[in-house]
Design a protein around this motif. Structure first.
Motif, PDB file in Angstrom:
ATOM      1  N   ARG A  25       0.866  -1.191   0.000  1.00 13.12           N
ATOM      2  CA  ARG A  25       0.000   0.000   0.000  1.00 13.12           C
ATOM      3  C   ARG A  25       0.893   1.229   0.000  1.00 13.12           C
ATOM      4  O   ARG A  25       1.829   1.317   0.812  1.00 13.12           O
ATOM      5  CB  ARG A  25      -0.864   0.067   1.266  1.00 13.12           C
ATOM      6  CG  ARG A  25      -1.849  -1.075   1.385  1.00 13.12           C
ATOM      7  CD  ARG A  25      -3.239  -0.665   0.835  1.00 13.12           C
ATOM      8  NE  ARG A  25      -4.220  -1.701   1.066  1.00 13.12           N
ATOM      9  CZ  ARG A  25      -4.539  -2.667   0.198  1.00 13.12           C
ATOM     10  NH1 ARG A  25      -3.945  -2.736  -0.957  1.00 13.12           N
ATOM     11  NH2 ARG A  25      -5.458  -3.558   0.482  1.00 13.12           N
ATOM     12  N   GLY A  26       0.630   2.180  -0.876  1.00 14.70           N
ATOM     13  CA  GLY A  26       1.386   3.435  -0.877  1.00 14.70           C
ATOM     14  C   GLY A  26       2.689   3.320  -1.640  1.00 14.70           C
ATOM     15  O   GLY A  26       3.032   2.261  -2.186  1.00 14.70           O
ATOM     16  N   HIS A 204       5.476  -8.393   0.567  1.00 14.95           N
ATOM     17  CA  HIS A 204       4.066  -8.028   0.396  1.00 14.95           C
ATOM     18  C   HIS A 204       3.385  -9.169  -0.346  1.00 14.95           C
ATOM     19  O   HIS A 204       3.753  -9.474  -1.483  1.00 14.95           O
ATOM     20  CB  HIS A 204       3.932  -6.754  -0.444  1.00 14.95           C
ATOM     21  CG  HIS A 204       4.638  -5.581   0.163  1.00 14.95           C
ATOM     22  ND1 HIS A 204       4.137  -4.894   1.251  1.00 14.95           N
ATOM     23  CD2 HIS A 204       5.800  -4.980  -0.155  1.00 14.95           C
ATOM     24  CE1 HIS A 204       4.966  -3.917   1.570  1.00 14.95           C
ATOM     25  NE2 HIS A 204       5.998  -3.950   0.742  1.00 14.95           N
ATOM     26  N   SER A 207      -0.426  -9.017  -3.797  1.00 15.86           N
ATOM     27  CA  SER A 207      -0.115  -7.743  -4.461  1.00 15.86           C
ATOM     28  C   SER A 207       0.359  -7.987  -5.902  1.00 15.86           C
ATOM     29  O   SER A 207       1.562  -7.914  -6.192  1.00 15.86           O
ATOM     30  CB  SER A 207       0.991  -7.009  -3.690  1.00 15.86           C
ATOM     31  OG  SER A 207       0.638  -6.821  -2.345  1.00 15.86           O
ATOM     32  N   THR A 222       1.591  -1.817  -8.405  1.00 13.45           N
ATOM     33  CA  THR A 222       0.462  -2.723  -8.127  1.00 13.45           C
ATOM     34  C   THR A 222      -0.824  -1.891  -8.084  1.00 13.45           C
ATOM     35  O   THR A 222      -0.775  -0.682  -8.272  1.00 13.45           O
ATOM     36  CB  THR A 222       0.648  -3.456  -6.773  1.00 13.45           C
ATOM     37  OG1 THR A 222       0.513  -2.493  -5.719  1.00 13.45           O
ATOM     38  CG2 THR A 222       1.985  -4.139  -6.661  1.00 13.45           C
ATOM     39  N   HIS A 224      -2.525  -0.950  -5.595  1.00 12.03           N
ATOM     40  CA  HIS A 224      -2.649  -0.025  -4.460  1.00 12.03           C
ATOM     41  C   HIS A 224      -1.324   0.552  -4.001  1.00 12.03           C
ATOM     42  O   HIS A 224      -1.248   1.147  -2.927  1.00 12.03           O
ATOM     43  CB  HIS A 224      -3.311  -0.742  -3.268  1.00 12.03           C
ATOM     44  CG  HIS A 224      -4.662  -1.286  -3.608  1.00 12.03           C
ATOM     45  ND1 HIS A 224      -5.774  -0.486  -3.683  1.00 12.03           N
ATOM     46  CD2 HIS A 224      -5.053  -2.535  -3.936  1.00 12.03           C
ATOM     47  CE1 HIS A 224      -6.814  -1.245  -4.036  1.00 12.03           C
ATOM     48  NE2 HIS A 224      -6.401  -2.478  -4.189  1.00 12.03           N
ATOM     49  N   GLY A 225      -0.264   0.333  -4.738  1.00 15.00           N
ATOM     50  CA  GLY A 225       1.014   0.867  -4.278  1.00 15.00           C
ATOM     51  C   GLY A 225       2.097   0.744  -5.337  1.00 15.00           C
ATOM     52  O   GLY A 225       1.848   0.297  -6.470  1.00 15.00           O
TER      53      GLY A 225
END
Ligand SMILES: Cc1cc2nc3c(=O)[nH]c(=O)nc-3n(C[C@H](O)[C@H](O)[C@H](O)COP(=O)(O)OP(=O)(O)OC[C@H]3O[C@@H](n4cnc5c(N)ncnc54)[C@H](O)[C@@H]3O)c2cc1C
Length: 424
Positions: A25-26, A204, A207, A222, A224-225
């Motif tokens: 994420r991020g 992770h 992902s 990905t 979300h990140g």
């Protein structure tokens, strides 16, 4: 791309633990970003983390979700395409290749010991001969072991000894080698992943990587990140779809395994009494071994490319019974399949898509050993030592037009061709 849970296999049912690393994420930064958490990705990450690199591993599904957590568990020496590799090497090349042939085993043994990984490692392996030409191959291999003063026990068995050792009259000879062996691959992969994290790597799961934005600092994206890194390593093997160029040089070939219920003591007295990993020498091989809880895990090809356990059992059970008719009444508890990367010239593909994007894939059926060597070779190259990397990167891949779009029918055709050759 959607994340998938592990398939229903004996390995998942007997895993020491489940992994639950947080999805990416991020926006993150790292020295190295590895795509794929099979043996290639994890071995690379562990090598790098031990050397002090900040490594992020981004896995579409779960650690060991691909071939690494589904395979036959046969820890077999050798690198596919050795003859071709040897041709490209100069003086001293044969020695380097011989050393590499076994290097993955040493890495695995050392990891298991150093990190206390419980993965049922057992030593002992047999190549079994069905035809006279197989016996000639075994004799050649025996001579190589003798010439090289192979340090582990090995022995060529003739027909009667083979029957007694394997517990089957399906073969005419066998070469038993106590330097090879077998293990629980998912537990090894998870154990090594946890060791990488203990050394500072970040993993992770769930992902899927959608693309790599190339440039002086490549970025892995990905849903979300993202991870922007000095170096990216692509370790998705037969499962990745990111680099079209890499898919044109390798066929994704399915292999399947059935696991019986645990065998009784009486059955065990006649089925593989020495608890060896066993493999025949056909192009389309059959391979089997006992699990720690004494199931027979029997692997091979089916004329099928799906994942329905009932169909896999229908395809493989008759082959198992040809070897071990005494198991006619035994239940099959698990049946599953996975995808192997088979390069058209068989040599594992270790190279670069760009100066800062490395890859390694395509070990045919020797992945347990060779992925561990590849992880070390990639980490060396990232650190600036290219000696072994250049051996592989220098071998031109064979391109198959259409392999990217028509991999399934092409793989089926290739298998058919090799099945016919096996029968001749
Ligand atoms: C049924 C079967 C039996 C086998 N038996 C043996 C054996 O007995 N002995 C042996 O030595 N070898 C065997 N092999 C081969 C061996 O398992 C493989 O060579 C080896 O595991 C390859 O490891 P890998 O890490 O390169 O690939 P994989 O283990 O396939 O890992 C690739 C990973 O990349 C991930 N990935 C792909 N795309 C993306 C993306 N876009 N984003 C993020 N992650 C992604 C996948 O989810 C997967 O987890 C067998 C293989 C199969 C399928």
């Amino acid at each position: 791309m959607v994340s998938e849970p592990h398939i229903d296999s004996y390995y998942v049912a007997s895993a020491n633990s489940r992994t639950d690393y947080a999805p990416l994420r991020g926006a993150k930064r790292a020295n190295v970003c590895v795509i794929g958490a099979g043996f290639t990705g994890i071995a690379t990450a562990l090598n790098l983390a031990e050397r002090g690199y900040d490594v992020h591993v981004v896995e579409a599904n779960k650690i060991g979700w691909g071939a690494s957590g589904r395979n036959g568990g046969q820890m077999v020496a050798g690198i596919a395409g050795e003859a071709r590799i040897e041709k490209t090497l100069g003086a001293g090349g044969a020695d380097m290749l011989w050393e590499m042939r076994w290097a993955g085993h040493d890495i695995i043994r050392q990891r298991i010991e150093q990190y206390g990984i419980d993965c049922d490692l057992k030593h002992g392996y047999a190549d079994v001969a069905i035809k006279a030409r197989d016996v000639r191959k075994l004799q050649k291999e025996l001579e190589r072991l003798e010439q090289r003063n192979f340090p582990h026990e090995y022995r060529l068995l003739h027909r009667e000894e083979t029957c007694a050792t394997i517990g089957s009259d399906a073969y005419i000879a066998a070469l038993v080698n106590m330097g090879d062996g077998h293990l629980h691959p998912l537990n090894l992969c998870i154990g090594e992943a946890n060791a990488a994290v203990a050394n500072g790597a970040t993993i992770h799961e769930d992902s899927p990587v959608l693309r790599i934005d190339h440039g002086s600092r490549p970025t892995v994206i990905t849903g979300h990140g993202s991870v922007s890194a000095d170096i990216v390593v692509l370790a998705g093997n037969a499962y990745h779809r990111i680099a079209r160029k890499l898919r044109r040089v390798m066929l994704p070939v399915n292999s399947y395994i059935i696991a019986t219920q645990p065998l009784s003591d009486e059955q065990l007295a006649s089925v593989n009494p020495l608890d060896l990993a066993i493999s025949d020498l056909k192009f389309v091989i059959e391979y089997y071994r006992l699990s720690a809880d004494k199931r027979l895990l029997f692997g091979g090809r089916c004329n099928y490319s799906g994942d329905d356990p009932a169909v896999i059992e229908t395809g493989l059970r008759p082959r198992m019974l040809k070897v071990y008719p005494q198991l006619a009444d035994v239940e099959i508890d698990y049946a599953w399949g996975g995808r192997i990367g088979v390069p058209l010239h068989r040599v594992p593909q270790i190279g670069r898509l760009a100066p800062n994007v490395f890859y390694s894939q395509g070990y045919t059926g020797h992945g347990i050993n060779v992925t561990h060597i590849a992880g070390q070779i990639l980490a060396d190259a990232i650190g600036g030592t290219f000696e072994r990397f250049d051996v592989f990167a220098g071998i031109k891949p064979v391109l198959l037009p259409g392999a990217h779009s028509f991999s399934k029918p092409l793989a089926a055709l290739a298998i058919l061709y090799y099945q016919i050759r096996d029968r001749l």
